[in-house]
Write an enzyme that holds these catalytic residues in place. Structure first.
Site, short mmCIF file in Angstrom:
data_model
loop_
_atom_site.label_atom_id
_atom_site.label_comp_id
_atom_site.label_asym_id
_atom_site.label_seq_id
_atom_site.Cartn_x
_atom_site.Cartn_y
_atom_site.Cartn_z
N HIS A 1 0.77 -1.21 -0.13
CA HIS A 1 -0.02 -0.20 0.11
C HIS A 1 0.80 1.32 0.03
O HIS A 1 1.99 1.29 -0.48
CB HIS A 1 -1.12 -0.10 1.10
N GLU B 1 -1.64 0.11 7.93
CA GLU B 1 -0.83 -0.82 7.46
C GLU B 1 0.31 -0.33 6.62
O GLU B 1 1.44 -0.78 6.44
CB GLU B 1 -1.80 -1.69 6.74
N HIS C 1 3.02 -6.93 4.20
CA HIS C 1 1.71 -6.50 4.47
C HIS C 1 1.43 -7.04 6.12
O HIS C 1 1.97 -7.49 6.73
CB HIS C 1 0.50 -7.36 3.72
N GLU D 1 1.87 -11.61 5.68
CA GLU D 1 1.09 -10.82 6.29
C GLU D 1 1.58 -11.25 7.68
O GLU D 1 1.48 -12.18 8.46
CB GLU D 1 -0.53 -11.58 6.19
ZN ZN Z 1 -2.06 -5.34 2.78
#
Ligand code: ZN
Length: 281
Positions: free
Chosen positions: A75, A112, A167, A245
């Site tokens: 992101h 995030e 992430h 993640e």
């Molecule tokens: Zn993400």
């Protein structure tokens, strides 16, 4: 740091696995560091100053000399400002998806994008210290994009020996723990790197568990592994690549850890060790 608008967060925050799945892609590859501004300034500055050196290889050893590593901080902190650009559909071979999303955030507004930016820069510093050439897919946490397609292209163009997209998830609050996402064959360009990406994923999973003490995800995958064919950042990669993640930002325990700079350093070191284990195997 400013909280993202609830309406925007909902796009990613309520769709757990889709969240990790967003990759940006674009500008400024190769600029591993830049001056952080705005919401991320504090987290970047309080971070990379400490530790890594003590746990790196001895001076002169340079175990990763000659290796190219691309790190994709998921992101971007400015994505919420330009929904039109971010929602633009791009072809990820198995489907059309949004260029990127805003990413998720903790309940108290730590984004995030800020987390991935901080962890990625810490990891880059460690890996450079070990002799690797490191490129990031974005150069700040203020701007918009790049799209997921571009993020994959940056790794390809660099001919990375290994690539990782960082992430943190936005799943239901009860779920916690980390997982690694590994590409599947899609009758496309990624097929030839599915096997090495799987090796990379296993190395990073093991190093992450050992280095952070975080458990395998309680809500997705098996043994902290998830195999997917819907992510542009993986489908379009021609170099060994995975997503990590790091945990669930909507889970109170995981979120508290993510907001601790010392813990982010542990994450970065664990990820760097996993990359190195793969590259040395
Ligand atoms: Zn993400």
């Amino acid at each position: 740091m400013r909280a993202l608008p609830a309406t925007v967060l909902a796009v990613c925050g309520l769709i757990a696995s889709a969240c990790g799945g967003t990759e940006p892609g674009g500008a400024a590859a190769g600029q591993a560091h830049s001056t952080a501004q705005g919401p991320d300034k504090a987290s970047v500055q309080d971070g990379p100053t400490e530790t890594a050196t003590a746990q790196q290889a001895p001076p002169g050893a340079k175990p990763l000399a000659g290796k190219v590593i691309v790190i994709d901080p998921g992101h971007n902190g400015g994505n919420y400002r330009n929904p039109k650009a971010i929602n633009r559909k791009v072809n990820v071979l198995t489907q059309w998806k949004a260029c990127d999303t805003t990413g998720t955030a903790t309940n108290n507004g730590y984004s995030e994008a800020a987390f991935t930016w901080d962890v990625s820069n810490r990891m880059a510093k460690i890996l450079k210290g070990r002799g690797a050439t490191v490129k990031l897919t974005r150069s700040d946490n203020e701007s918009v994009g790049p799209c997921i397609t571009q993020r994959a292209a940056i790794g390809n163009k660099a001919k990375a020996d290994a690539a990782i997209s960082v992430h943190a998830d936005g799943a239901a609050p009860a779920g916690h723990g980390f997982h690694v996402i590994i590409p599947k064959k899609i009758n496309g360009p990624v097929d030839k790197v599915v096997a090495p990406s799987t090796e990379l994923g296993l190395a990073v999973r093991d190093a992450f568990a050992k280095g952070t003490g975080l458990p395998y995800s309680t809500y997705v995958g098996s043994k902290a592994l998830s195999f997917r064919n819907d992510l542009g950042g993986l489908n379009l990669s021609t170099v060994p690549k995975i997503f990590v993640e790091c945990g669930n930002m909507r889970n109170a325990a995981d979120a508290a850890k993510f907001q601790d700079p010392k813990f982010r350093q542990r994450i970065a070191l664990a990820l760097a060790n996993g990359m190195q284990h793969y590259l040395e195997a």
